[in-house]
Design a protein around this motif. Structure first.
Motif, PDB file in Angstrom:
ATOM      1  N   GLY A 240      19.378 -23.660 -19.644  1.00  0.00           N
ATOM      2  CA  GLY A 240      19.973 -22.831 -18.603  1.00  0.00           C
ATOM      3  C   GLY A 240      19.351 -23.113 -17.244  1.00  0.00           C
ATOM      4  O   GLY A 240      18.298 -23.731 -17.152  1.00  0.00           O
TER       5      GLY A 240
ATOM      6  N   ILE B 125      23.882 -22.929 -24.976  1.00  0.00           N
ATOM      7  CA  ILE B 125      22.780 -22.089 -24.512  1.00  0.00           C
ATOM      8  C   ILE B 125      23.236 -20.624 -24.603  1.00  0.00           C
ATOM      9  O   ILE B 125      24.363 -20.292 -24.230  1.00  0.00           O
ATOM     10  CB  ILE B 125      22.397 -22.434 -23.054  1.00  0.00           C
TER      11      ILE B 125
ATOM     12  N   THR C 111      17.698 -21.296 -26.084  1.00  0.00           N
ATOM     13  CA  THR C 111      17.250 -21.439 -24.702  1.00  0.00           C
ATOM     14  C   THR C 111      17.291 -22.891 -24.235  1.00  0.00           C
ATOM     15  O   THR C 111      17.338 -23.149 -23.040  1.00  0.00           O
ATOM     16  CB  THR C 111      15.821 -20.904 -24.532  1.00  0.00           C
TER      17      THR C 111
ATOM     18  N   ASN D 133      25.208 -25.646 -19.860  1.00  0.00           N
ATOM     19  CA  ASN D 133      25.819 -24.899 -20.967  1.00  0.00           C
ATOM     20  C   ASN D 133      25.371 -25.332 -22.358  1.00  0.00           C
ATOM     21  O   ASN D 133      25.314 -24.512 -23.258  1.00  0.00           O
ATOM     22  CB  ASN D 133      27.335 -24.987 -20.874  1.00  0.00           C
TER      23      ASN D 133
END
Length: 156
Positions: free
Chosen positions: A152, A16, A67, A9
């Motif tokens: 992620g 993220i 990201t 997370n």
């Protein structure tokens, strides 16, 4: 201050999937961010803060959403700052011990590159690379991690 790594997370309050504006606001809690990118050859944008000699970088590889988040170890020990993963201070606990504990939690540890091990399913990536004079193990590797990246689940 504690930085709590919550894979996959993020590092609260930076998460993220946040938009650029949300990430800019969240990372500003730790200082005044600098922004780099996008460049002609890539849409990647990076938001970076230096917080008590520790670098915090939000990567927005599409230029729009977070990201990955990377934390780089402080050059000098800052007693009131900890970077925690499952309640373990990853910059003050020997790297081998951090990986052993993660393995015991049932996470798959890929240490085929001992300088840059990964835990792919949650997505965590570490590095022990450094140009600093630091304590080393008998194999010559730095005793402690110098950075951690959280992203992620489909990042690595």
């Amino acid at each position: 201050m504690d930085f709590v790594i919550d894979p996959p997370n993020g590092v609260s309050p930076l998460q993220i999937g946040m938009t650029y504006d949300q990430a800019l606001e969240a990372i500003s809690a730790w200082g005044s961010p600098s922004v780099s990118g996008p460049y002609a050859h890539t849409s990647t944008v990076k938001l970076k803060v230096d917080h008590q000699s520790m670098d915090i970088v939000a990567h927005l590889e599409d230029g729009k959403t977070v990201t990955a988040i990377e934390l780089w170890r402080f050059e000098n020990d800052v007693p009131d700052v900890r970077v925690l993963l499952d309640n373990v201070d990853i910059f003050r606990t020997p790297a081998k011990e951090v990986l052993r504990q993660q393995s015991e939690r049932g996470r798959t540890v890929d240490d085929s590159d001992p300088e840059s091990p990964e835990i792919p399913n949650v997505t965590l990536a570490f590095t022990r690379e450094t140009g600093q004079e630091v304590p080393r193990e008998s194999d010559g590797l730095p005793l402690y991690f110098t950075s951690v990246l959280v992203a992620g689940t489909d990042y690595l």
